[in-house]
Design an enzyme around this catalytic site. Structure first.
Site, short mmCIF file in Angstrom:
data_model
loop_
_atom_site.label_atom_id
_atom_site.label_comp_id
_atom_site.label_asym_id
_atom_site.label_seq_id
_atom_site.Cartn_x
_atom_site.Cartn_y
_atom_site.Cartn_z
N SER A 141 -28.08 31.64 23.31
CA SER A 141 -28.36 31.17 21.96
C SER A 141 -29.35 30.02 22.04
O SER A 141 -29.47 29.36 23.08
CB SER A 141 -27.06 30.69 21.29
OG SER A 141 -27.32 29.95 20.12
N TYR A 154 -19.33 25.62 21.60
CA TYR A 154 -20.32 26.68 21.62
C TYR A 154 -21.57 26.25 22.39
O TYR A 154 -22.07 27.00 23.24
CB TYR A 154 -20.69 27.06 20.18
CG TYR A 154 -21.56 28.29 20.06
CD1 TYR A 154 -20.99 29.56 20.07
CD2 TYR A 154 -22.93 28.18 19.92
CE1 TYR A 154 -21.78 30.69 19.96
CE2 TYR A 154 -23.73 29.31 19.79
CZ TYR A 154 -23.14 30.56 19.81
OH TYR A 154 -23.93 31.69 19.70
#
Length: 246
Positions: A141, A154
């Site tokens: 990501s 995350y």
């Protein structure tokens, strides 16, 4: 790599980027295993794609090594081999870090980070047995490279995925195994849409210089590129509409 006849396993394949990747592999002539925790969604995905080629659903919990090991074994039972492993399954959490429970933190680590380790470990073990090389692709990501308030766990997992990708690429290059990652910006999928996010959606759009969010098939195209190009390994490919160029 010519993908025709190759066997690709896609975790998190029942929806979003994973489903788009499964569809793209089928269009290239590959045989595809859609692996997902969501059994109903996985079966629906197979029903949607069954006329596009050979596709199979296998339930998996990527946070559990035994489940991932069984995924690879079942794939070999069905198709005889594994050529491509896409470690795409993931989960996120948002909230104040000082209120993040260990259980929630560990859940993100278990799925996003341990899941990549288990997927790579057992796919590579099988590919080494075959002796003719293969491909590992991890879904990272932009938040593996830039911070985001409230996304502590995350951020940590996706940063780890980036370096795991480099390490695996170096270790297994002599065996003909290429390892890369895709790093999407915000992609319209699941709960990331105007209706669900309201004004926050517009704020996300504003962060992307191209003026919109990504689409799952745009990430899938990059996954296919990394599968086919035999001179690319150890890279994390940003597909982010210019987000990280700022």
């Amino acid at each position: 790599m010519n993908l025709d006849g190759k066997v690709a396993v896609v975790t998190g394949g029942a929806s979003g980027i994973g489903l788009a990747a499964a569809k793209s592999y089928l269009e290239k002539g590959a045989k595809v295993v859609i692996a997902d925790y969501n059994e109903e969604g996985g079966q629906q995905a197979v029903e949607q794609l069954k006329n596009s080629g050979e596709v199979l659903f296998i339930a998996v919990d990527v946070a559990k090594e035994e489940s991932v090991e069984q995924l690879i074994a079942k794939t070999v039972d069905q198709f005889g081999r594994v050529d491509i492993m896409v470690n795409n399954a993931g989960v996120g959490t948002l909230g104040e870090t000082h209120e993040l429970s260990y259980e929630d933190y560990h859940r993100v680590i278990a799925i996003n980070q341990d899941g990549v380790f288990f997927g790579a470990k057992h796919a590579i073990r099988q590919i080494l047995k075959q002796g003719d090389g293969g491909v590992i692709i991890n879904t990272s990501s932009i938040l593996g490279s830039v911070g985001e308030g409230g996304a502590f766990a995350y951020n940590a997992t996706k940063g780890a995925v980036n370096l795991m990708t480099k390490s695996l690429a170096l270790q297994y290059a002599p065996n003909g195994i290429r390892v890369n990652a895709v790093a999407p910006g915000y992609v319209e999928s699941g709960m990331v849409n105007k209706e669900a996010l309201g004004d926050f959606y517009d704020a996300l759009v504003d962060r992307h210089p191209v003026g919109r969010l990504g689409q799952p098939d745009e990430i899938a195209h990059a996954i296919i590129f990394l599968s086919e190009n035999e001179f690319v390994t150890g890279t994390t490919l940003m597909i982010d509409g210019g987000y990280t160029a700022q």
